[in-house]
Scaffold this active site. Structure first.
Site, PDB file in Angstrom:
ATOM      1  N   GLY A   6      22.997  67.779  50.385  1.00  0.00           N
ATOM      2  CA  GLY A   6      21.990  67.056  51.169  1.00  0.00           C
ATOM      3  C   GLY A   6      22.446  66.925  52.611  1.00  0.00           C
ATOM      4  O   GLY A   6      22.207  65.922  53.287  1.00  0.00           O
ATOM      5  N   GLY A   9      19.970  65.997  55.599  1.00  0.00           N
ATOM      6  CA  GLY A   9      19.250  64.709  55.609  1.00  0.00           C
ATOM      7  C   GLY A   9      19.722  63.811  56.737  1.00  0.00           C
ATOM      8  O   GLY A   9      20.617  64.170  57.521  1.00  0.00           O
ATOM      9  N   GLN A  10      19.124  62.595  56.783  1.00  0.00           N
ATOM     10  CA  GLN A  10      19.434  61.669  57.890  1.00  0.00           C
ATOM     11  C   GLN A  10      20.905  61.293  57.894  1.00  0.00           C
ATOM     12  O   GLN A  10      21.549  61.289  58.947  1.00  0.00           O
ATOM     13  CB  GLN A  10      18.569  60.399  57.742  1.00  0.00           C
ATOM     14  CG  GLN A  10      18.720  59.437  58.911  1.00  0.00           C
ATOM     15  CD  GLN A  10      18.078  58.072  58.685  1.00  0.00           C
ATOM     16  OE1 GLN A  10      17.637  57.738  57.575  1.00  0.00           O
ATOM     17  NE2 GLN A  10      18.028  57.266  59.726  1.00  0.00           N
ATOM     18  N   ASP A  50      20.386  73.907  45.162  1.00  0.00           N
ATOM     19  CA  ASP A  50      19.474  72.964  44.500  1.00  0.00           C
ATOM     20  C   ASP A  50      20.350  71.993  43.715  1.00  0.00           C
ATOM     21  O   ASP A  50      20.957  72.369  42.709  1.00  0.00           O
ATOM     22  CB  ASP A  50      18.536  73.735  43.568  1.00  0.00           C
ATOM     23  CG  ASP A  50      17.656  72.786  42.723  1.00  0.00           C
ATOM     24  OD1 ASP A  50      16.779  73.291  42.012  1.00  0.00           O
ATOM     25  OD2 ASP A  50      17.891  71.555  42.781  1.00  0.00           O
ATOM     26  N   TYR A 140      12.458  54.434  43.554  1.00  0.00           N
ATOM     27  CA  TYR A 140      13.720  54.696  44.254  1.00  0.00           C
ATOM     28  C   TYR A 140      14.758  53.638  43.878  1.00  0.00           C
ATOM     29  O   TYR A 140      15.889  53.976  43.529  1.00  0.00           O
ATOM     30  CB  TYR A 140      13.455  54.667  45.758  1.00  0.00           C
ATOM     31  CG  TYR A 140      14.658  54.840  46.641  1.00  0.00           C
ATOM     32  CD1 TYR A 140      15.139  53.771  47.392  1.00  0.00           C
ATOM     33  CD2 TYR A 140      15.298  56.069  46.764  1.00  0.00           C
ATOM     34  CE1 TYR A 140      16.227  53.923  48.231  1.00  0.00           C
ATOM     35  CE2 TYR A 140      16.385  56.225  47.602  1.00  0.00           C
ATOM     36  CZ  TYR A 140      16.842  55.149  48.335  1.00  0.00           C
ATOM     37  OH  TYR A 140      17.925  55.287  49.174  1.00  0.00           O
ATOM     38  N   LYS A 144      18.340  53.987  41.888  1.00  0.00           N
ATOM     39  CA  LYS A 144      19.613  53.567  42.493  1.00  0.00           C
ATOM     40  C   LYS A 144      20.331  52.563  41.584  1.00  0.00           C
ATOM     41  O   LYS A 144      21.548  52.618  41.418  1.00  0.00           O
ATOM     42  CB  LYS A 144      19.391  52.974  43.885  1.00  0.00           C
ATOM     43  CG  LYS A 144      19.004  54.003  44.938  1.00  0.00           C
ATOM     44  CD  LYS A 144      20.070  55.090  45.069  1.00  0.00           C
ATOM     45  CE  LYS A 144      19.736  56.128  46.114  1.00  0.00           C
ATOM     46  NZ  LYS A 144      20.736  57.216  46.173  1.00  0.00           N
TER      47      LYS A 144
HETATM   48  C1  VAH Z   1      14.346  53.895  52.471  1.00  0.00           C
HETATM   49  N1  VAH Z   1      15.944  54.325  54.264  1.00  0.00           N
HETATM   50  O1  VAH Z   1      13.671  53.345  53.299  1.00  0.00           O
HETATM   51  C2  VAH Z   1      15.792  54.182  52.819  1.00  0.00           C
HETATM   52  C3  VAH Z   1      16.671  53.043  52.372  1.00  0.00           C
HETATM   53  C4  VAH Z   1      16.941  50.569  52.281  1.00  0.00           C
HETATM   54  C5  VAH Z   1      16.114  51.694  52.780  1.00  0.00           C
HETATM   55  O2  VAH Z   1      16.892  53.097  51.008  1.00  0.00           O
HETATM   56  O3  VAH Z   1      13.918  54.217  51.399  1.00  0.00           O
END
Ligand code: VAH
Length: 310
Positions: A6, A9-10, A50, A140, A144
């Protein structure tokens, strides 16, 4: 040798730059599902990869004799709400592949990013502690929280040396972030310079934990350099930088661009933001490995506007 999965990515982009500075370009292999910008592609070895394909990841690990993996590939909060099953597949299977490579001793150390998104609507919102109620209400956040449970399990059961921090919203200028809820805090600087105004997708008083990218990169590398026996938290460390809301950041920008104006048009991301804490307590990270942030909001604004103007 280090592998960054990755790397476009940012966070991955900036980790690649810093780790190549520190360990030498040839010792840091960048990889992503797509090619990155010119500077990344020309600064050292790159592999199209990938992260959900175990044998592809294993091939890269064996070919370059990788010792450590930074797994930075994930689908962030806003996009994950649109594609829940794709987000779960990417966020979880990439982690299982890396943890299993470590369990089989094919690599010796893993960094995996968690997020303040692991906290949910009934988590105490002020100075959220390291251990507390965690009922994340976003795809998300669920991925996590589950990832943290697996990291701790692989450490306890198989001795895997995996380390993690719960990143707040990250502010940086080197890349355009994608798919996050905290991205407003990056977009606003671009818009301030381009149009002198910004239409914010969160309400004015939505306070969230945030951090300037340089602090986040320094925290990540510091944690990876701590001797394993000093790393007590094997789920993921709370990490605090600063906390502010869109109105605060607009005021900070006005110190540089006096007639900057902001308007508020909350969208589906407001509900995501409302489920997260407004400030974080990171006592364990401070006590166990000396964490200390360096950037506050005004310093962040100066860095962002200064660099984006160039
Ligand atoms: C998001 N930048 O906005 C990520 C992060 C806490 C925010 O997990 O999903």
């Amino acid at each position: 040798t280090i592998l960054i999965i990755g790397a476009c990515g940012q966070i991955g982009t900036e980790l690649t730059i810093e780790l190549r500075k520190k360990y030498g370009s040839e010792n840091v292999i960048a990889s992503d599902i797509r090619e990155g910008g010119e500077s990344l592609m020309q600064s050292g070895p790159f592999e199209l990869l990938d992260a959900t394909d175990y044998s592809a990841v294993e091939d890269v690990v064996m070919h370059y004799e990788i010792d450590e993996i930074y797994l930075m590939a994930a689908m962030l909060s806003a996009t994950a709400e649109k594609f829940p099953m794709r987000a779960w597949n990417l966020n979880m299977n990439s982690l299982f592949h890396v943890l299993n490579l470590a369990k089989e001793k094919k690599i010796s150390k893993v960094f995996w990013p968690s997020s303040i998104a692991v906290f949910g609507p009934n988590t105490p919102k002020e100075d959220t502690p390291q251990n507390t109620i965690m009922e994340p209400s976003t795809v998300y956040g669920i991925s996590k929280q589950s990832g943290e449970r697996w990291c701790e399990y692989y450490h306890k059961k198989y001795g895997v040396d995996v380390r993690s921090v719960r990143y707040p919203g990250l502010i940086s200028w080197k890349t355009m972030p994608g798919g996050g809820t905290t991205d407003y805090a990056v977009d606003i600087y671009h818009e301030a310079l381009k149009n002198g105004s910004y239409e914010c997708f969160l309400k004015a008083d939505t306070q969230l934990p945030m951090m300037y990218m340089d602090d986040a990169i320094r925290a990540t590398i510091s944690l990876m350099e701590v001797p394993s026996e000093k790393v007590k938290v094997r789920s993921s460390y709370n990490l605090n930088g600063m906390s502010f809301n869109p109105e605060d950041i607009a005021e900070s920008i006005k110190k540089h661009i006096p007639d900057f104006s902001i308007s508020y048009e909350p969208d589906f991301r407001q509900e995501i933001a409302d489920s997260w804490p407004s400030s974080i307590d990171d006592t364990p990270a401070r006590n166990e490995w000396g964490w200390q942030p360096e950037y506050d909001l005004d310093q962040t604004t100066a860095e962002m506007l200064g660099n984006l103007k160039k």
